[in-house]
Design a protein around this motif. Structure first.
Motif, PDB file in Angstrom:
ATOM      1  N   PHE A  84       0.844  -1.192   0.000  1.00  0.00           N
ATOM      2  CA  PHE A  84       0.000   0.000   0.000  1.00  0.00           C
ATOM      3  C   PHE A  84       0.877   1.239   0.000  1.00  0.00           C
ATOM      4  O   PHE A  84       1.987   1.260   0.537  1.00  0.00           O
ATOM      5  N   VAL A  85       0.338   2.287  -0.639  1.00  0.00           N
ATOM      6  CA  VAL A  85       1.062   3.542  -0.818  1.00  0.00           C
ATOM      7  C   VAL A  85       0.923   4.401   0.439  1.00  0.00           C
ATOM      8  O   VAL A  85      -0.181   4.547   0.984  1.00  0.00           O
ATOM      9  N   ILE A  86       2.053   4.959   0.887  1.00  0.00           N
ATOM     10  CA  ILE A  86       2.043   5.899   2.005  1.00  0.00           C
ATOM     11  C   ILE A  86       2.628   7.222   1.519  1.00  0.00           C
ATOM     12  O   ILE A  86       2.992   7.378   0.353  1.00  0.00           O
ATOM     13  N   GLU A  87       2.728   8.179   2.414  1.00  0.00           N
ATOM     14  CA  GLU A  87       3.244   9.508   2.072  1.00  0.00           C
ATOM     15  C   GLU A  87       4.604   9.411   1.391  1.00  0.00           C
ATOM     16  O   GLU A  87       5.455   8.611   1.794  1.00  0.00           O
ATOM     17  N   GLY A  88       4.803  10.208   0.341  1.00  0.00           N
ATOM     18  CA  GLY A  88       6.060  10.199  -0.387  1.00  0.00           C
ATOM     19  C   GLY A  88       6.101   9.184  -1.502  1.00  0.00           C
ATOM     20  O   GLY A  88       7.174   8.926  -2.062  1.00  0.00           O
ATOM     21  N   ASP A  89       4.954   8.593  -1.835  1.00  0.00           N
ATOM     22  CA  ASP A  89       4.866   7.570  -2.888  1.00  0.00           C
ATOM     23  C   ASP A  89       5.673   6.318  -2.565  1.00  0.00           C
ATOM     24  O   ASP A  89       6.054   5.569  -3.460  1.00  0.00           O
ATOM     25  N   TYR A  90       5.953   6.089  -1.286  1.00  0.00           N
ATOM     26  CA  TYR A  90       6.563   4.830  -0.884  1.00  0.00           C
ATOM     27  C   TYR A  90       5.478   3.759  -0.793  1.00  0.00           C
ATOM     28  O   TYR A  90       4.309   4.056  -0.552  1.00  0.00           O
ATOM     29  N   VAL A  91       5.888   2.516  -0.955  1.00  0.00           N
ATOM     30  CA  VAL A  91       4.978   1.385  -0.807  1.00  0.00           C
ATOM     31  C   VAL A  91       5.479   0.500   0.322  1.00  0.00           C
ATOM     32  O   VAL A  91       6.652   0.117   0.357  1.00  0.00           O
ATOM     33  N   VAL A  92       4.597   0.186   1.245  1.00  0.00           N
ATOM     34  CA  VAL A  92       4.902  -0.718   2.354  1.00  0.00           C
ATOM     35  C   VAL A  92       4.444  -2.118   1.993  1.00  0.00           C
ATOM     36  O   VAL A  92       3.352  -2.312   1.441  1.00  0.00           O
ATOM     37  N   THR A  93       5.273  -3.105   2.293  1.00  0.00           N
ATOM     38  CA  THR A  93       4.909  -4.498   2.063  1.00  0.00           C
ATOM     39  C   THR A  93       5.649  -5.371   3.066  1.00  0.00           C
ATOM     40  O   THR A  93       6.324  -4.860   3.982  1.00  0.00           O
ATOM     41  N   ASN A  94       5.536  -6.681   2.924  1.00  0.00           N
ATOM     42  CA  ASN A  94       6.295  -7.615   3.759  1.00  0.00           C
ATOM     43  C   ASN A  94       7.667  -7.865   3.155  1.00  0.00           C
ATOM     44  O   ASN A  94       7.835  -7.914   1.934  1.00  0.00           O
ATOM     45  N   ASP A  95       8.647  -8.060   4.014  1.00  0.00           N
ATOM     46  CA  ASP A  95       9.982  -8.439   3.533  1.00  0.00           C
ATOM     47  C   ASP A  95       9.938  -9.768   2.801  1.00  0.00           C
ATOM     48  O   ASP A  95      10.654  -9.965   1.811  1.00  0.00           O
ATOM     49  N   HIS A  96       9.093 -10.697   3.259  1.00  0.00           N
ATOM     50  CA  HIS A  96       9.076 -12.005   2.601  1.00  0.00           C
ATOM     51  C   HIS A  96       8.437 -11.954   1.221  1.00  0.00           C
ATOM     52  O   HIS A  96       8.547 -12.892   0.443  1.00  0.00           O
ATOM     53  N   VAL A  97       7.782 -10.825   0.899  1.00  0.00           N
ATOM     54  CA  VAL A  97       7.284 -10.606  -0.460  1.00  0.00           C
ATOM     55  C   VAL A  97       8.385 -10.034  -1.341  1.00  0.00           C
ATOM     56  O   VAL A  97       8.704 -10.565  -2.407  1.00  0.00           O
ATOM     57  N   SER A  98       8.980  -8.935  -0.906  1.00  0.00           N
ATOM     58  CA  SER A  98       9.941  -8.220  -1.759  1.00  0.00           C
ATOM     59  C   SER A  98      11.272  -8.948  -1.902  1.00  0.00           C
ATOM     60  O   SER A  98      11.905  -8.884  -2.966  1.00  0.00           O
ATOM     61  N   SER A  99      11.710  -9.653  -0.854  1.00  0.00           N
ATOM     62  CA  SER A  99      13.044 -10.259  -0.889  1.00  0.00           C
ATOM     63  C   SER A  99      13.174 -11.321  -1.964  1.00  0.00           C
ATOM     64  O   SER A  99      14.236 -11.467  -2.581  1.00  0.00           O
ATOM     65  N   VAL A 100      12.107 -12.067  -2.237  1.00  0.00           N
ATOM     66  CA  VAL A 100      12.195 -13.143  -3.237  1.00  0.00           C
ATOM     67  C   VAL A 100      12.026 -12.615  -4.652  1.00  0.00           C
ATOM     68  O   VAL A 100      12.297 -13.321  -5.618  1.00  0.00           O
ATOM     69  N   LEU A 101      11.585 -11.357  -4.791  1.00  0.00           N
ATOM     70  CA  LEU A 101      11.378 -10.766  -6.118  1.00  0.00           C
ATOM     71  C   LEU A 101      12.528  -9.858  -6.537  1.00  0.00           C
ATOM     72  O   LEU A 101      12.650  -9.514  -7.719  1.00  0.00           O
TER      73      LEU A 101
END
Length: 355
Positions: A84-101
């Motif tokens: 999900f998008v937060i202030e500054g156009d950053y996206v928050v997610t789980n590490d176990h999602v992003s780390s494998v991609l």
């Protein structure tokens, strides 16, 4: 996966609260407290039938554009999750999602089909959180964190994400429990006190928001419990989902964006997380208690079983690790432990995970 009877705590990557401000009647001669107008959210699509903003459908309409699907930039690479998008156009997610991609590149997809490449700004495996930066963000309203410390059992919540790759899926439920200690197995597995919800979340919901009826993010969906011993057949939702509370998520996210180091409280022992003994069992063998570490200074030894931490009963090693996440380095904590059939007490000055 952490086994508890036949229950499996599993991460939910695909392929693998804030309370609204209350209105008080003013006392005689006093002005009324200002009304909390709630967070700024997206306007619903003009072609969509309109719903009141304080209904489930109304909240979903306004939050969903800020929830994204996270997948690989290489279409042949399976897996993915939500964010999900937060202030500054950053996206928050789980590490176990992003780390494998990360190796093949990360691409996010908005609810309107817009795509953007993304890179990892920072990640904290011990919290299972990561922050992404977008190459081509579009104009959506950033979601706001609520106060998970104010959430109580029975509060209604909404989970939005991409279970099994079905982006934009909305489910509704309640907070089933707070302060639920959870932990999958693994050297860097996250261990924390979670919000438990019966809102249906499944593989692919990882990293998506759990929001209150004001549209504030009170948790980051991370884990589910399933029946059986694998993530294969029968591994879907059974009404037991867990989210990282916003009180922890927000502080970790702010540190990751600021490129600040993250230090957690530590007692300087290796725990036997597979032991069936009630309590937190310090592993046997040389090195299980760090020389000169907090536990060593307090007199604890390999094989001791910690049964109480700061007056709270300790049922397992995972629970003790979750308790430590609520503490800071330097805190003085009274512990009760068992040794050779007897009971001992000690005061431990907590160390730092960075030491």
């Amino acid at each position: 996966m952490a086994l508890s009877g036949m229950l499996v705590v599993a991460l939910i990557a695909g392929g693998a609260g804030g309370v609204a401000g209350s209105l008080f009647s003013p006392a005689s001669g006093q002005e009324a407290a200002p009304e909390d107008e709630g967070p700024v959210m997206n306007e619903p699509p003009p072609e969509a039938p309109q719903r009141d903003p304080d209904t489930i459908a109304g909240v979903a309409q306004r939050v969903s554009p800020s929830v994204v699907y996270i997948g690989s930039a290489n279409p042949s690479v399976p897996g993915g999750g939500s964010g999900f998008v937060i202030e500054g156009d950053y996206v928050v997610t789980n590490d176990h999602v992003s780390s494998v991609l990360e190796e093949d590149g990360i691409q996010i997809e908005y609810s309107d089909g817009s795509l953007s490449d993304a890179t990892i700004v920072g990640a904290d495996p011990s919290s299972d959180l990561a922050v992404l930066s977008l190459a081509d963000p579009i104009d959506v309203e950033p979601l706001e964190f609520g106060d998970s410390e104010e959430v109580i059992v029975g509060d209604e919540v909404i989970a939005i994400g991409a279970p099994l790759g079905l982006a934009g899926t909305v489910t509704q439920g309640i907070i089933s429990a707070t302060d639920r200690p959870v932990s999958p197995e693994g050297e860097n597995a996250s261990r924390f006190y979670a919000l438990q919800t019966d809102a249906a979340i499944n593989p692919g919901n990882s990293g998506g928001p759990l929001v209150d009826l004001e549209g504030r993010v009170i948790g980051v969906n991370s884990m589910i419990v399933t029946m059986g011993g694998s993530m294969g057949e029968g591994s879907g939702n059974i009404g037991l989902g867990f989210a990282i509370p916003s009180s922890e998520a927000q502080s970790v996210v702010e540190r990751l964006i600021g490129n600040e180091s993250t230090a957690y409280a530590d007692i300087g022992v290796e725990l036997d997380l597979q032991s069936p003994t009630a309590g937190a069992v310090i592993a046997d063998g040389s090195g299980a208690v760090e020389d000169g570490g907090p536990a060593d200074e307090a007199g604890l030894e390999p094989g001791d079983v910690i049964t109480s931490f700061d007056g709270r009963r300790v049922n397992s090693g995972q629970e003790l690790l979750a308790m430590l996440r609520d503490r800071s380095p330097g805190d003085e904590i009274d512990v009760v432990y068992e040794r050779d059939g007897g009971q001992e007490t000690a005061t431990i000055v907590l160390g730092s995970s960075n030491d």
